[in-house]
Design a protein around this motif. Structure first.
Motif, PDB file in Angstrom:
ATOM      1  N   PHE A 113      38.852  45.062  25.826  1.00 56.81           N
ATOM      2  CA  PHE A 113      39.702  43.828  25.039  1.00 56.81           C
ATOM      3  C   PHE A 113      40.373  43.780  26.346  1.00 56.81           C
ATOM      4  O   PHE A 113      41.573  42.875  26.226  1.00 56.81           O
ATOM      5  N   GLU A 114      40.986  44.963  25.824  1.00 57.90           N
ATOM      6  CA  GLU A 114      42.188  45.524  27.284  1.00 57.90           C
ATOM      7  C   GLU A 114      41.996  44.914  28.408  1.00 57.90           C
ATOM      8  O   GLU A 114      42.732  44.588  28.960  1.00 57.90           O
ATOM      9  N   VAL A 115      41.290  44.873  29.371  1.00 55.27           N
ATOM     10  CA  VAL A 115      40.886  44.148  30.210  1.00 55.27           C
ATOM     11  C   VAL A 115      40.686  43.210  30.359  1.00 55.27           C
ATOM     12  O   VAL A 115      41.306  42.391  31.083  1.00 55.27           O
ATOM     13  N   ASN A 116      39.203  42.555  29.397  1.00 58.75           N
ATOM     14  CA  ASN A 116      38.932  40.983  29.631  1.00 58.75           C
ATOM     15  C   ASN A 116      40.368  39.823  29.032  1.00 58.75           C
ATOM     16  O   ASN A 116      40.005  38.632  28.467  1.00 58.75           O
ATOM     17  N   VAL A 117      41.082  40.448  28.222  1.00 58.21           N
ATOM     18  CA  VAL A 117      41.859  39.812  27.411  1.00 58.21           C
ATOM     19  C   VAL A 117      43.432  40.255  27.743  1.00 58.21           C
ATOM     20  O   VAL A 117      44.232  39.440  28.325  1.00 58.21           O
ATOM     21  N   PHE A 118      43.892  41.114  26.609  1.00 59.11           N
ATOM     22  CA  PHE A 118      45.306  41.509  27.550  1.00 59.11           C
ATOM     23  C   PHE A 118      46.141  42.041  28.621  1.00 59.11           C
ATOM     24  O   PHE A 118      47.099  40.875  29.603  1.00 59.11           O
ATOM     25  N   GLY A 119      44.618  42.250  29.414  1.00 59.10           N
ATOM     26  CA  GLY A 119      45.106  42.627  31.180  1.00 59.10           C
ATOM     27  C   GLY A 119      45.745  40.910  31.694  1.00 59.10           C
ATOM     28  O   GLY A 119      46.310  40.830  32.725  1.00 59.10           O
ATOM     29  N   ALA A 120      44.267  40.283  31.768  1.00 60.99           N
ATOM     30  CA  ALA A 120      44.955  38.967  31.627  1.00 60.99           C
ATOM     31  C   ALA A 120      45.661  37.964  31.805  1.00 60.99           C
ATOM     32  O   ALA A 120      46.675  37.649  31.920  1.00 60.99           O
ATOM     33  N   LEU A 121      46.283  38.377  29.983  1.00 59.21           N
ATOM     34  CA  LEU A 121      47.242  37.762  29.506  1.00 59.21           C
ATOM     35  C   LEU A 121      48.785  37.899  30.645  1.00 59.21           C
ATOM     36  O   LEU A 121      49.285  37.635  30.676  1.00 59.21           O
ATOM     37  N   ALA A 122      48.567  39.973  30.235  1.00 61.77           N
ATOM     38  CA  ALA A 122      49.716  40.373  31.332  1.00 61.77           C
ATOM     39  C   ALA A 122      49.694  39.826  32.407  1.00 61.77           C
ATOM     40  O   ALA A 122      51.025  39.559  33.812  1.00 61.77           O
ATOM     41  N   VAL A 123      48.386  39.689  33.701  1.00 68.04           N
ATOM     42  CA  VAL A 123      49.527  39.221  34.736  1.00 68.04           C
ATOM     43  C   VAL A 123      49.301  37.857  34.856  1.00 68.04           C
ATOM     44  O   VAL A 123      49.566  36.995  35.385  1.00 68.04           O
ATOM     45  N   ILE A 124      48.339  36.685  33.816  1.00 64.10           N
ATOM     46  CA  ILE A 124      48.766  35.677  33.658  1.00 64.10           C
ATOM     47  C   ILE A 124      50.722  34.997  33.020  1.00 64.10           C
ATOM     48  O   ILE A 124      51.341  34.082  34.684  1.00 64.10           O
ATOM     49  N   ASN A 125      51.033  36.342  31.847  1.00 70.59           N
ATOM     50  CA  ASN A 125      52.742  35.496  32.091  1.00 70.59           C
ATOM     51  C   ASN A 125      53.152  36.198  32.983  1.00 70.59           C
ATOM     52  O   ASN A 125      54.464  35.868  33.242  1.00 70.59           O
ATOM     53  N   GLY A 126      53.364  37.068  33.616  1.00 74.33           N
ATOM     54  CA  GLY A 126      53.890  37.836  35.060  1.00 74.33           C
ATOM     55  C   GLY A 126      53.875  37.133  35.922  1.00 74.33           C
ATOM     56  O   GLY A 126      55.022  36.761  36.389  1.00 74.33           O
ATOM     57  N   PHE A 127      52.679  35.562  36.170  1.00 75.21           N
ATOM     58  CA  PHE A 127      53.407  34.742  37.590  1.00 75.21           C
ATOM     59  C   PHE A 127      53.295  33.831  37.214  1.00 75.21           C
ATOM     60  O   PHE A 127      54.038  33.372  38.365  1.00 75.21           O
ATOM     61  N   LEU A 128      54.036  33.461  35.909  1.00 75.77           N
ATOM     62  CA  LEU A 128      53.654  32.492  35.232  1.00 75.77           C
ATOM     63  C   LEU A 128      55.170  31.247  36.485  1.00 75.77           C
ATOM     64  O   LEU A 128      55.646  30.260  36.183  1.00 75.77           O
ATOM     65  N   PRO A 129      56.405  32.252  36.149  1.00 78.06           N
ATOM     66  CA  PRO A 129      57.820  31.321  37.017  1.00 78.06           C
ATOM     67  C   PRO A 129      57.268  31.537  38.500  1.00 78.06           C
ATOM     68  O   PRO A 129      57.627  29.956  38.606  1.00 78.06           O
ATOM     69  N   ALA A 130      55.951  31.697  39.126  1.00 81.46           N
ATOM     70  CA  ALA A 130      55.697  31.883  40.326  1.00 81.46           C
ATOM     71  C   ALA A 130      55.202  30.639  40.364  1.00 81.46           C
ATOM     72  O   ALA A 130      54.757  29.003  40.863  1.00 81.46           O
ATOM     73  N   LEU A 131      54.100  30.265  39.327  1.00 82.94           N
ATOM     74  CA  LEU A 131      53.385  29.423  39.284  1.00 82.94           C
ATOM     75  C   LEU A 131      54.311  28.266  39.036  1.00 82.94           C
ATOM     76  O   LEU A 131      54.069  26.687  39.496  1.00 82.94           O
ATOM     77  N   ARG A 132      55.193  27.974  38.156  1.00 79.23           N
ATOM     78  CA  ARG A 132      56.033  26.939  37.908  1.00 79.23           C
ATOM     79  C   ARG A 132      56.687  26.018  39.213  1.00 79.23           C
ATOM     80  O   ARG A 132      56.875  25.253  39.230  1.00 79.23           O
ATOM     81  N   ARG A 133      57.332  27.345  39.596  1.00 75.77           N
ATOM     82  CA  ARG A 133      57.688  26.612  41.193  1.00 75.77           C
ATOM     83  C   ARG A 133      57.190  26.006  41.982  1.00 75.77           C
ATOM     84  O   ARG A 133      57.710  24.528  42.655  1.00 75.77           O
ATOM     85  N   SER A 134      56.048  25.806  41.784  1.00 79.98           N
ATOM     86  CA  SER A 134      55.024  25.684  43.217  1.00 79.98           C
ATOM     87  C   SER A 134      54.107  24.273  42.086  1.00 79.98           C
ATOM     88  O   SER A 134      52.748  23.441  42.636  1.00 79.98           O
TER      89      SER A 134
END
Length: 291
Positions: A113-134
């Motif tokens: 779960f750390e890899v498949n769920v929580f790690g993925a959540l961390a990456v997605i949430n981290g990139f949301l500001p950059a994704l919002r810009r585009s």
């Protein structure tokens, strides 16, 4: 490369780009003119990807379960892209922990779960500001087992099912910002997974007690044979990557998409069959039911 050319290139970030599906997607997108930013777990994999992409993929060593490493990578990529933002995030990194739920150590399930769920959540949430810009797109690599969990694949199936729910939530929460969320439901693939799977299967078989082996040994052996056969008959890395790239570029972006004919068939049966019928299918898939 001029700044003007770089600004005109679509930018993509890919987790798990050092091997398998992630590597194939990174190389193909780099060849199509994307600016590719990826993560890998080893220096060898990172160097190989940078060489295979003719230097057009920037690879960072990072474990997505390490929040500090994720924050550093996201910050580095976001700073380089600036106000242009990130066009596509392909959340691909994942792991597999097969075995009977009674036998698998809880720490191993937590790691899944750390890899498949929580790690993925961390990456997605981290990139949301950059994704919002585009007003970009997230492509989450899931699995058909998120919709049809199978015996002896409990941790992976459960983690993939969790992301099926998270995908629905993300999609609706991010809709006001113009960010699309595509859930890829992958079938079996020959993308380096079979070798890793065989090792994971052997690890759990080797640590079974005599009592556990008496309870589960025969059924787990059938599952092992069936899983190895299905993975070896699955899509190649090239075929899988081509399909993922279609989903990266498809307009309008799909909400969910199967990856492979086996996934298409399984997802259709999930929609059409009763729970009793699906239980029979689960046993059939692992070599314990009637063909």
């Amino acid at each position: 490369m001029s700044n003007t050319v770089e600004l005109s290139q679509p930018a993509v970030a890919i987790t798990g780009a050092g091997s398998g599906l992630g590597r194939a997607v990174a190389i193909k997108l780099a060849a199509k003119g994307y600016r590719v930013f990826g993560t890998a777990r080893s220096e060898t994999d990172a160097a190989d990807l940078e060489k295979s992409s003719a230097g057009n993929a920037a690879v960072t060593l990072a474990d997505i379960t390490d929040q500090g490493a994720v924050t550093a990578w996201v910050g580095k990529v976001s700073d380089e892209l600036g106000e242009r933002g990130l066009d596509v995030l392909i959340s691909n990194a994942g792991t597999l922990t097969p075995g009977p739920l009674e036998v698998i150590p809880l720490d191993d399930i937590r790691r899944e779960f750390e890899v498949n769920v929580f790690g993925a959540l961390a990456v997605i949430n981290g990139f949301l500001p950059a994704l919002r810009r585009s007003r970009g797109r997230i492509v989450q690599i899931g699995a058909m087992t998120g919709r049809l969990p199978v015996p002896f694949d409990g941790p992976s199936s459960a983690s993939k099912a969790a992301f099926e729910a998270l995908a629905d939530v993300y999609r609706t929460e991010l809709q006001p910002f113009g960010i699309a969320f595509v859930m890829v439901q992958a079938g079996n693939m020959r993308t380096g997974g079979p070798v890793k799977t065989a090792a994971a299967l052997k690890r759990i078989a080797d640590v079974m007690t005599d009592e556990q082996r008496a309870l589960y040994g025969h059924a787990f052996g059938k599952f092992t044979d069936s899983l190895n056969n299905m993975q070896n008959a699955g899509l190649s890395a090239e075929e899988s990557a081509d399909r993922v790239i279609e989903l990266v570029e498809q307009e309008p972006p799909p909400i969910r998409a199967a990856l492979g004919d086996d996934a298409e068939q399984i997802l259709r049966l999930v929609r059409e069959q009763s729970d009793t019928e699906l239980d029979a299918l689960r046993l059939q898939l692992i070599g314990l039911g009637d063909a």
